[in-house]
Design a protein around this motif. Structure first.
Motif, PDB file in Angstrom:
ATOM      1  N   ASP A  15      -0.450 -85.803  44.637  1.00 22.92           N
ATOM      2  CA  ASP A  15      -1.461 -86.070  43.622  1.00 22.92           C
ATOM      3  C   ASP A  15      -1.399 -85.049  42.496  1.00 22.92           C
ATOM      4  N   TYR A  16      -1.599 -85.534  41.280  1.00 19.24           N
ATOM      5  CA  TYR A  16      -1.657 -84.701  40.073  1.00 19.24           C
ATOM      6  C   TYR A  16      -0.331 -83.993  39.782  1.00 19.24           C
ATOM      7  N   TYR A  17       0.757 -84.594  40.225  1.00 19.36           N
ATOM      8  CA  TYR A  17       2.084 -84.069  39.897  1.00 19.36           C
ATOM      9  C   TYR A  17       2.706 -84.978  38.843  1.00 19.36           C
ATOM     10  N   HIS A  18       3.366 -84.373  37.834  1.00 14.75           N
ATOM     11  CA  HIS A  18       3.867 -85.156  36.706  1.00 14.75           C
ATOM     12  C   HIS A  18       4.971 -86.139  37.095  1.00 14.75           C
ATOM     13  N   GLU A 124       8.249 -86.210  30.177  1.00 14.70           N
ATOM     14  CA  GLU A 124       8.606 -84.808  30.435  1.00 14.70           C
ATOM     15  C   GLU A 124       9.058 -84.584  31.865  1.00 14.70           C
ATOM     16  N   ASN A 125      10.161 -83.904  32.001  1.00 11.03           N
ATOM     17  CA  ASN A 125      10.591 -83.439  33.318  1.00 11.03           C
ATOM     18  C   ASN A 125      10.029 -82.028  33.529  1.00 11.03           C
ATOM     19  N   GLY A 126       8.721 -81.920  33.391  1.00 11.98           N
ATOM     20  CA  GLY A 126       8.048 -80.631  33.565  1.00 11.98           C
ATOM     21  C   GLY A 126       7.968 -79.781  32.317  1.00 11.98           C
ATOM     22  N   GLY A 127       8.587 -80.233  31.216  1.00  9.35           N
ATOM     23  CA  GLY A 127       8.537 -79.455  29.982  1.00  9.35           C
ATOM     24  C   GLY A 127       9.825 -78.689  29.725  1.00  9.35           C
ATOM     25  N   PHE A 128       9.700 -77.514  29.126  1.00  7.18           N
ATOM     26  CA  PHE A 128      10.878 -76.712  28.784  1.00  7.18           C
ATOM     27  C   PHE A 128      11.472 -76.063  30.029  1.00  7.18           C
ATOM     28  N   ARG A 129      12.794 -76.000  30.053  1.00  7.77           N
ATOM     29  CA  ARG A 129      13.526 -75.456  31.188  1.00  7.77           C
ATOM     30  C   ARG A 129      13.795 -73.967  30.982  1.00  7.77           C
ATOM     31  N   HIS A 130      13.683 -73.206  32.074  1.00  8.58           N
ATOM     32  CA  HIS A 130      13.887 -71.756  32.038  1.00  8.58           C
ATOM     33  C   HIS A 130      14.823 -71.354  33.174  1.00  8.58           C
ATOM     34  N   TYR A 131      15.435 -70.187  33.041  1.00 11.37           N
ATOM     35  CA  TYR A 131      16.330 -69.680  34.084  1.00 11.37           C
ATOM     36  C   TYR A 131      15.566 -68.808  35.079  1.00 11.37           C
ATOM     37  N   SER A 252       2.029 -82.488  33.063  1.00 16.95           N
ATOM     38  CA  SER A 252       3.122 -81.538  32.916  1.00 16.95           C
ATOM     39  C   SER A 252       2.618 -80.221  32.321  1.00 16.95           C
ATOM     40  N   ILE A 253       1.801 -80.330  31.276  1.00 17.07           N
ATOM     41  CA  ILE A 253       1.242 -79.129  30.656  1.00 17.07           C
ATOM     42  C   ILE A 253       0.290 -78.425  31.626  1.00 17.07           C
ATOM     43  N   THR A 254      -0.555 -79.198  32.295  1.00 19.01           N
ATOM     44  CA  THR A 254      -1.506 -78.618  33.250  1.00 19.01           C
ATOM     45  C   THR A 254      -0.782 -77.885  34.368  1.00 19.01           C
ATOM     46  N   ASN A 255       0.243 -78.535  34.926  1.00 19.90           N
ATOM     47  CA  ASN A 255       0.998 -77.920  36.018  1.00 19.90           C
ATOM     48  C   ASN A 255       1.717 -76.656  35.555  1.00 19.90           C
TER      49      ASN A 255
END
Length: 318
Positions: A15-18, A124-131, A252-255
């Motif tokens: 629940d509540y996952y993008h 969105e796949n969660g937004g911006f990707r980071h390392y 996505s933004i909330t998570n």
């Protein structure tokens, strides 16, 4: 129901996952707006298969649609890689304007025509990707040297890691945790929300918020099945898709915001590069990526996304 739409989802029914809740909304809206004529069946956590096998299931009609990140079909439809030009979008609003506008729609129609798979939208796949990694803090490109980084099977993502001095290792998502835990790779690249899903915080100590790529995600439909629907049901799917897209982006933004606070509370080392450091990342990767894409994908799509991005920046006053 007159029609059934089976949707395979590669994420758990959380629940509540993008990567799940938007499909629950989609199902509710489709069934309600079609007055029960189109039934949607959701199948969560359908992992453990290769990207080719998952695409084959949609093509063969085993399911009518499936969620995919852009990397899952980059080999099938290379132009999708133009959305992965490193440091292309300065913020989400610019990305949304490009993806929801004429350029994003032209990608959808071209892919449907050439591959037989129709993306419903660009979410969105969660937004911006980071390392992230478990070896050392990364503050600048120099710190990336020698790190083995898991990537999706998307050539441009691998090239970005190489240009930063790292060693890209393409690994299927289902095997990523084991690869990190066993030391096959030192790190990976994903959004904060996606990082938290398999609890990478248990085996990754360092994150650099470089935002190298805005991760795109979609519901990929069997084009022949879609075109055989009555026009009114196509409209139902389109409308339900737009509503689920809003849910995806909001979650996505909330998570991301809540996830960042949670990771900091655990003591994870999260570093935000300075503008000068971000410029170093960009200068090492973007010109090289654009040249590579023009050679391997063609000028049309590269110039198109660059022009659309510049226009979005102008329209939004950035």
């Amino acid at each position: 129901p007159e029609y059934v739409m089976k949707i395979a989802v590669g994420n758990p029914g959380k629940d509540y996952y993008h990567g799940w809740t938007p499909f629950v909304v989609f199902k509710s809206e489709v069934e309600s707006r079609s007055n029960g004529r189109l039934k949607v069946q959701l199948y969560p956590l359908t992992l453990g298969k290769s990207s080719a096998d998952m695409l084959a299931e949609v093509k063969e009609g085993i399911v009518q649609a499936r969620d995919f990140a852009d990397g899952h079909f980059a080999s099938l439809y290379p132009p999708i890689q133009v959305l992965s030009i490193p440091y292309l979008f300065a913020d989400r609003q610019i990305a949304w304007k490009v993806l929801d506008g004429p350029f994003g729609q032209s990608l959808i129609e071209d892919m449907a025509k050439k591959t037989g798979f129709r993306p419903l939208y660009w979410s969105e796949n969660g937004g911006f990707r980071h390392y992230s990694n478990n070896k050392k803090a990364v503050h600048s490109p120099d710190d990336m040297k020698g790190l083995k980084i898991r990537t999706m099977e998307i050539p441009l993502h691998m090239k970005i890691v190489t240009d930063l001095g790292g060693r890209p290792v393409p690994i299927e998502w289902a095997q990523t945790y084991e690869a990190l835990e066993s030391g096959i790779v030192d790190g990976q690249e994903n959004s904060i929300a996606t990082f938290l899903l398999p609890e990478f915080q248990k085996i990754q100590k360092f994150i650099v918020l470089d935002g190298h790529v805005y991760g795109t995600y979609t519901l990929l439909m069997n084009e022949a099945w879609y075109q055989n629907l009555p026009d009114d049901l196509k409209k139902v799917i389109e409308t339900a898709g737009q509503l689920s897209l809003v849910v995806n982006r909001g979650l996505s933004i909330t998570n991301e915001v809540m996830g960042m606070d949670y990771l900091k509370s655990l003591g994870i080392d999260i570093y935000t590069p300075t503008e000068a450091e971000k410029l170093q990342f960009k200068n090492l990767t973007q010109p090289s990526a654009i040249a590579w894409l023009k050679k391997n994908v063609g000028n049309k799509w590269v110039d198109g996304v660059l022009k659309a991005t510049m226009q979005a920046e102008k329209d939004l006053g950035d």
